[in-house]
Scaffold this motif. Structure first.
Motif, PDB file in Angstrom:
ATOM      1  N   ALA A 166       0.817  -1.216   0.000  1.00  0.00           N
ATOM      2  CA  ALA A 166       0.000   0.000   0.000  1.00  0.00           C
ATOM      3  C   ALA A 166       0.854   1.270   0.000  1.00  0.00           C
ATOM      4  O   ALA A 166       0.333   2.363  -0.259  1.00  0.00           O
ATOM      5  N   VAL A 167       2.141   1.134   0.285  1.00  0.00           N
ATOM      6  CA  VAL A 167       3.037   2.300   0.298  1.00  0.00           C
ATOM      7  C   VAL A 167       3.703   2.410  -1.065  1.00  0.00           C
ATOM      8  O   VAL A 167       4.423   1.504  -1.481  1.00  0.00           O
ATOM      9  N   PRO A 168       3.458   3.524  -1.766  1.00  0.00           N
ATOM     10  CA  PRO A 168       4.094   3.705  -3.080  1.00  0.00           C
ATOM     11  C   PRO A 168       5.620   3.698  -2.950  1.00  0.00           C
ATOM     12  O   PRO A 168       6.169   4.134  -1.935  1.00  0.00           O
ATOM     13  N   ASP A 169       6.287   3.193  -3.968  1.00  0.00           N
ATOM     14  CA  ASP A 169       7.745   3.213  -3.975  1.00  0.00           C
ATOM     15  C   ASP A 169       8.229   4.659  -3.991  1.00  0.00           C
ATOM     16  O   ASP A 169       7.641   5.519  -4.659  1.00  0.00           O
ATOM     17  N   PHE A 170       9.291   4.920  -3.230  1.00  0.00           N
ATOM     18  CA  PHE A 170       9.925   6.235  -3.235  1.00  0.00           C
ATOM     19  C   PHE A 170      11.386   6.054  -2.853  1.00  0.00           C
ATOM     20  O   PHE A 170      11.772   5.033  -2.305  1.00  0.00           O
ATOM     21  N   ASP A 171      12.186   7.036  -3.156  1.00  0.00           N
ATOM     22  CA  ASP A 171      13.605   7.004  -2.825  1.00  0.00           C
ATOM     23  C   ASP A 171      13.741   7.234  -1.321  1.00  0.00           C
ATOM     24  O   ASP A 171      13.536   8.334  -0.838  1.00  0.00           O
ATOM     25  N   ASP A 172      14.083   6.176  -0.597  1.00  0.00           N
ATOM     26  CA  ASP A 172      14.133   6.263   0.864  1.00  0.00           C
ATOM     27  C   ASP A 172      15.568   6.319   1.393  1.00  0.00           C
ATOM     28  O   ASP A 172      15.834   5.967   2.526  1.00  0.00           O
ATOM     29  N   CYS A 173      16.491   6.806   0.567  1.00  0.00           N
ATOM     30  CA  CYS A 173      17.890   6.866   0.990  1.00  0.00           C
ATOM     31  C   CYS A 173      18.167   8.067   1.901  1.00  0.00           C
ATOM     32  O   CYS A 173      19.250   8.146   2.482  1.00  0.00           O
ATOM     33  N   ALA A 174      17.230   8.963   2.023  1.00  0.00           N
ATOM     34  CA  ALA A 174      17.392  10.133   2.886  1.00  0.00           C
ATOM     35  C   ALA A 174      16.193  10.230   3.828  1.00  0.00           C
ATOM     36  O   ALA A 174      15.128   9.665   3.554  1.00  0.00           O
ATOM     37  N   PRO A 175      16.347  10.928   4.948  1.00  0.00           N
ATOM     38  CA  PRO A 175      15.233  11.068   5.892  1.00  0.00           C
ATOM     39  C   PRO A 175      14.026  11.767   5.272  1.00  0.00           C
ATOM     40  O   PRO A 175      14.167  12.589   4.358  1.00  0.00           O
ATOM     41  N   VAL A 176      12.858  11.405   5.793  1.00  0.00           N
ATOM     42  CA  VAL A 176      11.604  11.995   5.330  1.00  0.00           C
ATOM     43  C   VAL A 176      10.788  12.439   6.541  1.00  0.00           C
ATOM     44  O   VAL A 176      10.586  11.662   7.476  1.00  0.00           O
ATOM     45  N   ALA A 177      10.326  13.684   6.502  1.00  0.00           N
ATOM     46  CA  ALA A 177       9.409  14.205   7.516  1.00  0.00           C
ATOM     47  C   ALA A 177       8.015  14.179   6.906  1.00  0.00           C
ATOM     48  O   ALA A 177       7.774  14.798   5.872  1.00  0.00           O
ATOM     49  N   VAL A 178       7.115  13.427   7.512  1.00  0.00           N
ATOM     50  CA  VAL A 178       5.737  13.318   7.024  1.00  0.00           C
ATOM     51  C   VAL A 178       4.890  14.188   7.938  1.00  0.00           C
ATOM     52  O   VAL A 178       4.764  13.908   9.127  1.00  0.00           O
ATOM     53  N   MET A 179       4.330  15.263   7.378  1.00  0.00           N
ATOM     54  CA  MET A 179       3.607  16.230   8.196  1.00  0.00           C
ATOM     55  C   MET A 179       2.411  16.828   7.466  1.00  0.00           C
ATOM     56  O   MET A 179       2.334  16.756   6.244  1.00  0.00           O
TER      57      MET A 179
END
Length: 149
Positions: A12-25
């Motif tokens: 259910a989570v779309p693929d994305f470049d996760d090599c760097a931190p992500v702030a979900v807000m």
């Protein structure tokens, strides 16, 4: 919260470049918009990306970690495959940024139940207290490059 990079195994989570931190807000909250601008200023590595919860990716990440995008009183900070939520996300992000960002860690002197209570009070009343703002409308091109949509 869960195993490293657990979202990679969630269809259910779309693929994305996760090599760097992500702030979900929350992309519509004035406090979150201010927080996103602070991330942009404090992150000297220029790597942290910001993902509004109103996007398919943001909503899916919240759901993956058991949070509701319909009641966005929380935010996530995903760093090196681990997710931190709410107050712990603020402290972790501040430590990662260093400098002035480390000041967030000073709030850890408060007992965890009090920190969580204060965070929830602010989060649940943020629109009434601070209003709304559209973080995606910030015209700064450097800020816009950080946004995951």
């Amino acid at each position: 919260m869960t195993k490293l990079f657990s979202f990679r195994d969630d269809p259910a989570v779309p693929d994305f470049d996760d090599c760097a931190p992500v702030a979900v807000m929350d992309g519509e909250c004035a406090v979150c918009s201010w927080g996103a601008r602070m991330i942009h200023r404090l992150d000297r590595s220029d790597t942290v990306r910001i993902c509004p919860i109103q996007t398919p990716l943001g909503a899916a990440l919240l759901r993956h970690y058991g949070l509701s995008s319909d009641d966005p009183s929380t935010w996530l900070f995903i760093d090196e495959g681990l997710a931190y939520a709410d107050f712990e996300a603020v402290v972790h992000a501040g430590r990662r940024f260093g400098g002035w960002g480390r000041l967030a860690g000073a709030l850890k002197i408060l007992p965890r139940p009090l920190r969580n209570w204060l965070y929830q009070r602010l989060a649940r009343n943020r629109y009434a207290l601070f209003g709304r703002a559209d973080m995606c409308a910030v015209p700064d091109p450097g800020f816009q490059r950080r946004l995951l949509r």
